[in-house]
Design an enzyme around this catalytic site. Structure first.
Site, PDB file in Angstrom:
ATOM      1  N   ASN A 155      39.092  28.822  37.903  1.00 21.35           N
ATOM      2  CA  ASN A 155      40.413  29.014  38.518  1.00 21.35           C
ATOM      3  C   ASN A 155      40.651  28.122  39.727  1.00 21.35           C
ATOM      4  O   ASN A 155      41.783  27.892  40.115  1.00 21.35           O
ATOM      5  CB  ASN A 155      40.596  30.478  38.928  1.00 21.35           C
ATOM      6  CG  ASN A 155      39.464  30.993  39.789  1.00 21.35           C
ATOM      7  OD1 ASN A 155      38.302  30.934  39.398  1.00 21.35           O
ATOM      8  ND2 ASN A 155      39.780  31.493  40.955  1.00 21.35           N
ATOM      9  N   CYS A 160      42.663  35.105  45.623  1.00 19.25           N
ATOM     10  CA  CYS A 160      42.450  36.174  46.592  1.00 19.25           C
ATOM     11  C   CYS A 160      42.378  35.622  48.002  1.00 19.25           C
ATOM     12  O   CYS A 160      42.553  36.341  48.971  1.00 19.25           O
ATOM     13  CB  CYS A 160      41.192  36.955  46.251  1.00 19.25           C
ATOM     14  SG  CYS A 160      39.847  35.926  45.716  1.00 19.25           S
ATOM     15  N   GLY A 192      41.839  41.376  34.869  1.00 16.86           N
ATOM     16  CA  GLY A 192      40.612  40.606  34.694  1.00 16.86           C
ATOM     17  C   GLY A 192      39.434  41.229  35.418  1.00 16.86           C
ATOM     18  O   GLY A 192      38.309  41.251  34.909  1.00 16.86           O
ATOM     19  N   THR A 193      39.675  41.759  36.603  1.00 18.32           N
ATOM     20  CA  THR A 193      38.587  42.321  37.397  1.00 18.32           C
ATOM     21  C   THR A 193      37.955  43.515  36.685  1.00 18.32           C
ATOM     22  O   THR A 193      36.731  43.598  36.546  1.00 18.32           O
ATOM     23  CB  THR A 193      39.124  42.759  38.786  1.00 18.32           C
ATOM     24  OG1 THR A 193      39.710  41.609  39.408  1.00 18.32           O
ATOM     25  CG2 THR A 193      38.027  43.316  39.659  1.00 18.32           C
ATOM     26  N   THR A 235      46.340  57.354  31.349  1.00 14.95           N
ATOM     27  CA  THR A 235      47.545  57.076  30.561  1.00 14.95           C
ATOM     28  C   THR A 235      47.796  55.574  30.535  1.00 14.95           C
ATOM     29  O   THR A 235      47.726  54.903  31.563  1.00 14.95           O
ATOM     30  CB  THR A 235      48.753  57.831  31.169  1.00 14.95           C
ATOM     31  OG1 THR A 235      48.435  59.218  31.156  1.00 14.95           O
ATOM     32  CG2 THR A 235      50.027  57.589  30.373  1.00 14.95           C
ATOM     33  N   GLN A 272      41.710  32.353  32.929  1.00 15.67           N
ATOM     34  CA  GLN A 272      42.545  31.152  33.111  1.00 15.67           C
ATOM     35  C   GLN A 272      42.787  30.395  31.806  1.00 15.67           C
ATOM     36  O   GLN A 272      43.498  29.386  31.800  1.00 15.67           O
ATOM     37  CB  GLN A 272      41.903  30.193  34.127  1.00 15.67           C
ATOM     38  CG  GLN A 272      41.845  30.748  35.542  1.00 15.67           C
ATOM     39  CD  GLN A 272      43.213  30.827  36.221  1.00 15.67           C
ATOM     40  OE1 GLN A 272      44.182  30.187  35.814  1.00 15.67           O
ATOM     41  NE2 GLN A 272      43.303  31.609  37.288  1.00 15.67           N
ATOM     42  N   HIS A 277      48.961  38.494  33.954  1.00 14.58           N
ATOM     43  CA  HIS A 277      49.836  37.818  34.928  1.00 14.58           C
ATOM     44  C   HIS A 277      49.569  36.326  35.081  1.00 14.58           C
ATOM     45  O   HIS A 277      50.268  35.650  35.816  1.00 14.58           O
ATOM     46  CB  HIS A 277      49.761  38.532  36.288  1.00 14.58           C
ATOM     47  CG  HIS A 277      48.453  38.423  36.999  1.00 14.58           C
ATOM     48  ND1 HIS A 277      48.297  37.709  38.160  1.00 14.58           N
ATOM     49  CD2 HIS A 277      47.223  38.942  36.728  1.00 14.58           C
ATOM     50  CE1 HIS A 277      47.033  37.802  38.573  1.00 14.58           C
ATOM     51  NE2 HIS A 277      46.376  38.556  37.731  1.00 14.58           N
TER      52      HIS A 277
HETATM   53  C1  LIG Z   1      39.123  33.311  36.712  1.00 14.68           C
HETATM   54  C2  LIG Z   1      39.608  34.632  37.185  1.00 14.68           C
HETATM   55  N1  LIG Z   1      38.902  35.729  36.903  1.00 14.68           N
HETATM   56  C3  LIG Z   1      39.301  36.947  37.282  1.00 14.68           C
HETATM   57  C4  LIG Z   1      40.469  37.121  37.997  1.00 14.68           C
HETATM   58  C5  LIG Z   1      40.879  38.498  38.384  1.00 14.68           C
HETATM   59  O1  LIG Z   1      41.931  38.933  37.576  1.00 14.68           O
HETATM   60  P1  LIG Z   1      42.866  40.167  38.028  1.00 14.68           P
HETATM   61  O2  LIG Z   1      43.559  39.730  39.271  1.00 14.68           O
HETATM   62  O3  LIG Z   1      43.790  40.381  36.880  1.00 14.68           O
HETATM   63  O4  LIG Z   1      41.985  41.325  38.254  1.00 14.68           O
HETATM   64  C6  LIG Z   1      41.243  36.003  38.325  1.00 14.68           C
HETATM   65  C7  LIG Z   1      42.495  36.139  39.123  1.00 14.68           C
HETATM   66  O5  LIG Z   1      42.629  35.618  40.193  1.00 14.68           O
HETATM   67  C8  LIG Z   1      40.802  34.717  37.911  1.00 14.68           C
HETATM   68  O6  LIG Z   1      41.500  33.621  38.196  1.00 14.68           O
END
Ligand SMILES: Cc1ncc(COP(=O)(O)O)c(C=O)c1O
Length: 376
Positions: free
Chosen positions: A152, A327, A71-72, A238, A180, A202
């Site tokens: 989240n 986090c 996601g990041t 890759t 989410q 995940h």
């Molecule tokens: C709403 C939201 N955006 C972004 C992320 C980041 O995703 P990733 O950990 O796969 O980089 C998260 C994960 O905690 C999330 O809950």
């Protein structure tokens, strides 16, 4: 000690069927998808099949689906691309976003001397869409709107179709962090008029380190990474082959099970809230019980020395919950999201987040443990 895992918004356990689908790509099917011989062709085929399957589930074309590391990375790519390649000079977001969005917006705005508009947050944690409309109306520049679909921390859901329409009306680029919500709700990118959408495997019983970036075919942004030009130049390096296979399998499984799983998980959330209110009458709800993520229940305990110890004491009992976002799981500081809605009130926020693997019996155990911590 038997552990209870109520932190599914942080991450989920991989489904055994997902793992089974991934396994051959760790062992006999290990070829580099860029290789032209049979090993490469079979793994390339697996990636393209995964892409087609993901595209079908979100109403996209396969060419609009890109696999990333999570996601990041997806949100970073989307936001930076909107500014660097699409000419967005004004960014509308909210103080409730995940840091993957918030920090990216703040960094790129500072670097390019751009203005940021923050949509007002209502007391129930939802966004004030009239204010969003005003911000769009006032903007004289090409605008990027980046707002998350499901929060989240407190579970509020953005009326994404309305926001998509507003963006369309004002010619704004619309990115949504759907980390989410993807695989937890049916999503159709065509009806929500979104240009860019982020997801992560995940969060729905898929593997970690694999994400989705949907890019509408009518826009073109550049990659953050330069190199071998994989993912049609959008994501060099890759490919995370087994991750991609796992992502697609987990999404497929989640959509097959959606009706049953969503109703079941919502019933666990409702039961937890009912029992919490009985056990701790002073407790407050952050966000909403219904019409919000059925996976997330965020509550506030009156700040007392015993309540301050809740996370720590429950962890000692094998109960895994979170005080803030993933986090900062385990950290006892009040998050930026709770600060945005708590209006200065002094509470200890706790997030319980559920999956299909949880049970009502687990709720009963957690309630008893909470009572014991607060009463002792
Ligand atoms: C709403 C939201 N955006 C972004 C992320 C980041 O995703 P990733 O950990 O796969 O980089 C998260 C994960 O905690 C999330 O809950």
């Amino acid at each position: 000690m038997q552990r209870i895992y109520f932190d599914n918004a942080a991450t989920t356990a991989i489904d055994p069927l997902v793992l089974e689908a991934m396994m051959p790509y760790f062992t006999e099917k290990f070829g580099n998808p860029s290789s032209i011989y049979s090993y490469g062709r079979e793994t390339k085929m697996a990636i393209e099949n995964a892409r087609k399957s993901v595209a079908k589930h979100i109403g996209a074309k396969p060419a609009e689906v890109f696999f990333t590391s999570g996601g990041t990375e997806s949100s970073n790519t989307a936001i930076m691309g909107a500014v660097n390649d699409l000419g967005c000079k004004y960014i509308i977001t909210s103080s409730m976003e995940h840091h993957a969005t918030l920090y990216t917006v703040q960094a790129i705005a500072a670097k390019n001397n751009l203005q940021i508009g923050y949509v007002h947050v209502l007391p129930n944690g939802e966004l004030d869409l009239e204010h969003l409309q005003q911000l769009l109306q006032q903007s004289t520049e090409k605008t990027l709107v980046t707002l998350m679909h499901g929060n989240n921390e407190i579970g509020t859901i953005l009326p994404i179709e309305k926001v998509g329409k507003l963006c369309q009306e004002f010619g704004a680029i619309f990115h949504t962090d759907a980390v989410q919500t993807i695989a937890h709700y049916p999503l159709d990118v065509a009806t929500i008029h979104v240009h860019l959408l982020s997801g992560a495997g995940h969060k729905f019983h898929g593997p970690k380190g694999v994400g989705l970036l949907y890019i509408n075919e009518n826009i073109k942004i550049s990659s953050l990474l330069l190199g071998g030009g994989q993912e049609r130049n959008m994501r060099s390096g890759t490919e995370n082959l087994y991750g991609i296979v796992g992502f697609a399998t987990a999404l497929d499984l989640a959509m097959q099970r959606y009706e049953k799983d969503s109703a079941y998980i919502q019933s666990i959330k409702n039961y937890m809230w009912q029992q919490l209110q009985k056990a701790v009458p002073t407790i407050v709800l952050h966000g909403k019980l219904q019409d919000s993520l059925y996976t997330v229940l965020n509550v506030g305990f009156v700040n007392t020395p015993k309540a301050e110890m809740l996370l720590y004491r429950l962890d000692m009992e094998g109960i895994c919950i979170s005080g803030g976002s993933a986090c900062s799981s385990g950290a006892n500081s009040v998050s930026h999201v709770i600060k945005a809605i708590a209006n200065g009130s002094d509470v200890i926020p706790i997030r319980f987040s559920f999956s299909r693997n949880n049970t009502m019996q687990e709720v009963d155990v957690v309630i008893e443990k909470i009572k014991a911590v607060l009463e002792k």
